[in-house]
Design a protein around this motif. Structure first.
Motif, PDB file in Angstrom:
ATOM      1  N   VAL A  43       0.845  -1.204   0.000  1.00  0.00           N
ATOM      2  CA  VAL A  43       0.000   0.000   0.000  1.00  0.00           C
ATOM      3  C   VAL A  43       0.879   1.252   0.000  1.00  0.00           C
ATOM      4  O   VAL A  43       0.632   2.211  -0.731  1.00  0.00           O
ATOM      5  CB  VAL A  43      -0.955  -0.012   1.224  1.00  0.00           C
ATOM      6  N   ILE A  44       1.942   1.214   0.806  1.00  0.00           N
ATOM      7  CA  ILE A  44       2.848   2.358   0.881  1.00  0.00           C
ATOM      8  C   ILE A  44       3.537   2.551  -0.463  1.00  0.00           C
ATOM      9  O   ILE A  44       3.731   3.669  -0.940  1.00  0.00           O
ATOM     10  CB  ILE A  44       3.874   2.146   2.011  1.00  0.00           C
ATOM     11  N   PHE A  45       3.852   1.434  -1.109  1.00  0.00           N
ATOM     12  CA  PHE A  45       4.463   1.472  -2.437  1.00  0.00           C
ATOM     13  C   PHE A  45       3.556   2.233  -3.405  1.00  0.00           C
ATOM     14  O   PHE A  45       3.997   3.097  -4.143  1.00  0.00           O
ATOM     15  CB  PHE A  45       4.661   0.020  -2.905  1.00  0.00           C
ATOM     16  N   LEU A  46       2.240   1.927  -3.334  1.00  0.00           N
ATOM     17  CA  LEU A  46       1.278   2.598  -4.215  1.00  0.00           C
ATOM     18  C   LEU A  46       1.151   4.080  -3.861  1.00  0.00           C
ATOM     19  O   LEU A  46       1.100   4.937  -4.739  1.00  0.00           O
ATOM     20  CB  LEU A  46      -0.098   1.950  -4.078  1.00  0.00           C
ATOM     21  N   PHE A  47       1.126   4.353  -2.550  1.00  0.00           N
ATOM     22  CA  PHE A  47       0.940   5.744  -2.131  1.00  0.00           C
ATOM     23  C   PHE A  47       2.185   6.591  -2.360  1.00  0.00           C
ATOM     24  O   PHE A  47       2.085   7.805  -2.428  1.00  0.00           O
ATOM     25  CB  PHE A  47       0.462   5.821  -0.684  1.00  0.00           C
ATOM     26  N   LEU A  55       9.043   6.018   0.189  1.00  0.00           N
ATOM     27  CA  LEU A  55       9.617   4.750  -0.255  1.00  0.00           C
ATOM     28  C   LEU A  55      10.641   4.218   0.739  1.00  0.00           C
ATOM     29  O   LEU A  55      10.792   3.010   0.898  1.00  0.00           O
ATOM     30  CB  LEU A  55      10.326   4.946  -1.589  1.00  0.00           C
ATOM     31  N   LEU A  56      11.362   5.141   1.356  1.00  0.00           N
ATOM     32  CA  LEU A  56      12.435   4.721   2.267  1.00  0.00           C
ATOM     33  C   LEU A  56      11.922   3.917   3.457  1.00  0.00           C
ATOM     34  O   LEU A  56      12.637   3.142   4.038  1.00  0.00           O
ATOM     35  CB  LEU A  56      13.182   5.943   2.792  1.00  0.00           C
ATOM     36  N   GLY A  57      10.712   4.164   3.829  1.00  0.00           N
ATOM     37  CA  GLY A  57      10.177   3.384   4.943  1.00  0.00           C
ATOM     38  C   GLY A  57       9.223   4.192   5.763  1.00  0.00           C
ATOM     39  O   GLY A  57       9.158   5.411   5.614  1.00  0.00           O
ATOM     40  N   LEU A  83      -4.924   3.493 -10.674  1.00  0.00           N
ATOM     41  CA  LEU A  83      -4.116   2.877  -9.609  1.00  0.00           C
ATOM     42  C   LEU A  83      -4.928   1.827  -8.841  1.00  0.00           C
ATOM     43  O   LEU A  83      -4.418   0.758  -8.502  1.00  0.00           O
ATOM     44  CB  LEU A  83      -3.643   3.939  -8.615  1.00  0.00           C
ATOM     45  N   GLY A  84      -6.217   2.151  -8.601  1.00  0.00           N
ATOM     46  CA  GLY A  84      -7.110   1.211  -7.916  1.00  0.00           C
ATOM     47  C   GLY A  84      -7.267  -0.061  -8.720  1.00  0.00           C
ATOM     48  O   GLY A  84      -7.207  -1.173  -8.176  1.00  0.00           O
ATOM     49  N   VAL A  85      -7.444   0.097 -10.031  1.00  0.00           N
ATOM     50  CA  VAL A  85      -7.596  -1.074 -10.909  1.00  0.00           C
ATOM     51  C   VAL A  85      -6.293  -1.885 -10.917  1.00  0.00           C
ATOM     52  O   VAL A  85      -6.324  -3.127 -10.870  1.00  0.00           O
ATOM     53  CB  VAL A  85      -8.015  -0.631 -12.337  1.00  0.00           C
ATOM     54  N   LEU A  86      -5.157  -1.199 -10.942  1.00  0.00           N
ATOM     55  CA  LEU A  86      -3.856  -1.890 -10.907  1.00  0.00           C
ATOM     56  C   LEU A  86      -3.690  -2.662  -9.596  1.00  0.00           C
ATOM     57  O   LEU A  86      -3.191  -3.789  -9.587  1.00  0.00           O
ATOM     58  CB  LEU A  86      -2.710  -0.888 -11.062  1.00  0.00           C
ATOM     59  N   ALA A  87      -4.115  -2.023  -8.479  1.00  0.00           N
ATOM     60  CA  ALA A  87      -4.015  -2.682  -7.170  1.00  0.00           C
ATOM     61  C   ALA A  87      -4.902  -3.916  -7.133  1.00  0.00           C
ATOM     62  O   ALA A  87      -4.513  -4.971  -6.609  1.00  0.00           O
ATOM     63  CB  ALA A  87      -4.419  -1.708  -6.064  1.00  0.00           C
ATOM     64  N   TRP A  88      -6.107  -3.806  -7.739  1.00  0.00           N
ATOM     65  CA  TRP A  88      -7.011  -4.963  -7.800  1.00  0.00           C
ATOM     66  C   TRP A  88      -6.363  -6.079  -8.635  1.00  0.00           C
ATOM     67  O   TRP A  88      -6.361  -7.250  -8.219  1.00  0.00           O
ATOM     68  CB  TRP A  88      -8.356  -4.548  -8.422  1.00  0.00           C
ATOM     69  N   ALA A  89      -5.816  -5.720  -9.800  1.00  0.00           N
ATOM     70  CA  ALA A  89      -5.201  -6.712 -10.685  1.00  0.00           C
ATOM     71  C   ALA A  89      -4.054  -7.425  -9.964  1.00  0.00           C
ATOM     72  O   ALA A  89      -3.926  -8.657 -10.051  1.00  0.00           O
ATOM     73  CB  ALA A  89      -4.705  -6.043 -11.966  1.00  0.00           C
ATOM     74  N   GLY A 113       0.384  13.589   1.460  1.00  0.00           N
ATOM     75  CA  GLY A 113      -0.446  13.275   2.618  1.00  0.00           C
ATOM     76  C   GLY A 113      -1.517  12.226   2.356  1.00  0.00           C
ATOM     77  O   GLY A 113      -2.271  11.879   3.260  1.00  0.00           O
ATOM     78  N   LEU A 114      -1.573  11.701   1.125  1.00  0.00           N
ATOM     79  CA  LEU A 114      -2.606  10.704   0.831  1.00  0.00           C
ATOM     80  C   LEU A 114      -2.370   9.413   1.615  1.00  0.00           C
ATOM     81  O   LEU A 114      -3.308   8.766   2.056  1.00  0.00           O
ATOM     82  CB  LEU A 114      -2.634  10.396  -0.665  1.00  0.00           C
ATOM     83  N   GLU A 115      -1.110   9.076   1.774  1.00  0.00           N
ATOM     84  CA  GLU A 115      -0.771   7.864   2.526  1.00  0.00           C
ATOM     85  C   GLU A 115      -1.217   8.025   3.992  1.00  0.00           C
ATOM     86  O   GLU A 115      -1.761   7.113   4.589  1.00  0.00           O
ATOM     87  CB  GLU A 115       0.753   7.652   2.387  1.00  0.00           C
ATOM     88  N   LYS A 116      -1.012   9.255   4.529  1.00  0.00           N
ATOM     89  CA  LYS A 116      -1.418   9.523   5.917  1.00  0.00           C
ATOM     90  C   LYS A 116      -2.950   9.478   6.033  1.00  0.00           C
ATOM     91  O   LYS A 116      -3.484   8.925   6.995  1.00  0.00           O
ATOM     92  CB  LYS A 116      -0.879  10.888   6.343  1.00  0.00           C
TER      93      LYS A 116
END
Lengths: 193, 188
Positions: free
Chosen positions: A6-10, A99-101, A172-178, B23-26
């Motif tokens: 999820v973080i990767f996507l965000f 991305l770093l964490g 992005l939502g469709v990619l996450a679903w796929a 801030g979307l992730e937050k």
């Protein structure tokens, strides 16, 4: 570091406005690689100086320094793009931070940074968006962006919606679903095999 | 009226979340049940306004008059970190948040506000609107999550995929305020 898809996507989200064009995404991908390389150097420096609790702040300032240097290089090489991207060069540093964490910015394990997967994803995502939206692929050139028509007729009849922020989130939502769907299918196939 | 326009524009149409993706992730994580979103809101408001004020003054009185614009990003990070540190000293441990998500949102908001604001008032209005945008979006996403939890949707769509699609629809909804004729007519 939490290995959270999820973080990767965000981490892609701060780059959503600029990833409508493939050429812009290439510049941003280069920026991320630049932050990674300079980040290694600064991290080693922070370790040598043994700054303890001030370490993460110094690394953040170093990241801002890297972004500024990248912006100055971009302004020198492709001034038109530097004007169009402007603030986003610095915004890409926030994407890199994500991305770093999540809770351990000053992580020691650099090899676990998912940059190697993130950069191709960003480039592919922007190529899909530009092809769906405009039927073109743009490339950065000293004068700005060179737009190459790939799908004839898309410049007039393409669904420009995919170029918008809203369209990008839906994509992005469709990619996450796929990704979830195929991951589940592959897992069940392996279990049955 | 100018400040109302700025607040409206940066809270809905061109918010730090939906136009810049900061801030979307937050928002995603804070909209879950049991998050400390409400506890953190006043702190987020306070630190954003204080840091926005300090950085605008530093930029306009020291850095820009001496042609040191290249130092602005580094100065922003330093001042933001300092403000965060001072505020966290005054807070109980339960009200503190050292997550990267909050840090990114805070730095991003302050950087956007000081970059785009033409005056101190404008910068502070943008910072305020950005935090408001975050609050609205988190509440909206919270209600979206509630609906998803009780809805009969396929397992693959639950979680991030459906939230991202909902975010896309929210982004369209937020931007529509800027282009719809009835709002323009109302503010004429």
């Amino acid at each position: 570091m939490k290995k959270n898809p999820v973080i990767f996507l965000f981490a892609l989200c701060p780059l959503v406005p600029v990833s409508a064009r493939f050429g812009y995404a290439l510049v941003m991908a280069l920026a991320l690689c630049w932050y990674f390389l300079t980040g290694i150097a600064f991290r080693e420096l922070v370790k040598k100086l043994d700054l303890s609790s001030a370490g993460p702040t110094v690394e953040l300032v170093a990241l801002a320094f890297s972004a500024t240097v990248y912006y100055l290089i971009l302004r020198w090489m492709i001034p038109t793009l530097a004007v169009s991207l402007g603030l986003y060069v610095f915004v890409s540093a926030f994407s890199y931070l994500l991305l770093l964490g999540i809770d351990t910015f000053s992580s020691d394990s650099l090899e676990s940074i998912p940059l190697m997967q993130f950069v191709p994803t960003l480039i592919l995502f922007s190529a899909v968006r530009e092809l769906l939206g405009f039927g073109t692929i743009s490339l950065p050139v000293p004068e700005g962006l060179m737009v190459v028509p790939v799908l004839p007729g898309f410049s007039s009849y393409g669904i420009r919606f995919w170029g918008t922020t809203g369209g990008a989130f839906i994509l992005l939502g469709v990619l996450a679903w796929a990704a979830k769907y195929f991951h589940r299918r592959i897992s069940s196939f392996r279990r049955n095999a | 009226m100018q400040y109302v326009d700025i607040l409206f524009f940066y809270a809905f149409s061109c918010s730090v979340l939906w136009a810049y993706g900061i801030g979307l992730e937050k928002t995603f994580f804070d909209s879950r049940n049991g998050s400390r979103f409400m506890v953190r809101m006043p702190i987020l408001f306070a630190q954003t306004l204080i840091a926005g004020f300090a950085i605008f003054e530093l930029n306009s009185r020291v850095l820009l008059p001496h042609g040191l614009f290249v130092l602005i990003p580094m100065a922003t990070i330093l001042v933001c970190s300092l403000v965060r540190m001072v505020i966290s000293l005054a807070l109980p441990p339960t009200a503190q948040d050292f997550s990267t998500g909050e840090r990114v949102f805070f730095f991003g908001t302050v950087f956007l506000a000081t970059s785009e604001g033409a005056s101190l008032g404008n910068s502070l209005a943008i910072a305020l609107a950005s935090v408001l945008a975050f609050a609205f979006s988190t509440v909206l996403l919270f209600s979206v999550r509630e609906r998803i939890a009780t809805a009969d949707v396929r397992a693959d769509w639950k979680g991030a995929p459906l939230i991202l699609v909902s975010m896309g629809l929210l982004a369209i909804g937020m931007h529509s305020a800027d282009v719809s004729w009835w709002i323009q007519e109302a503010f004429r």
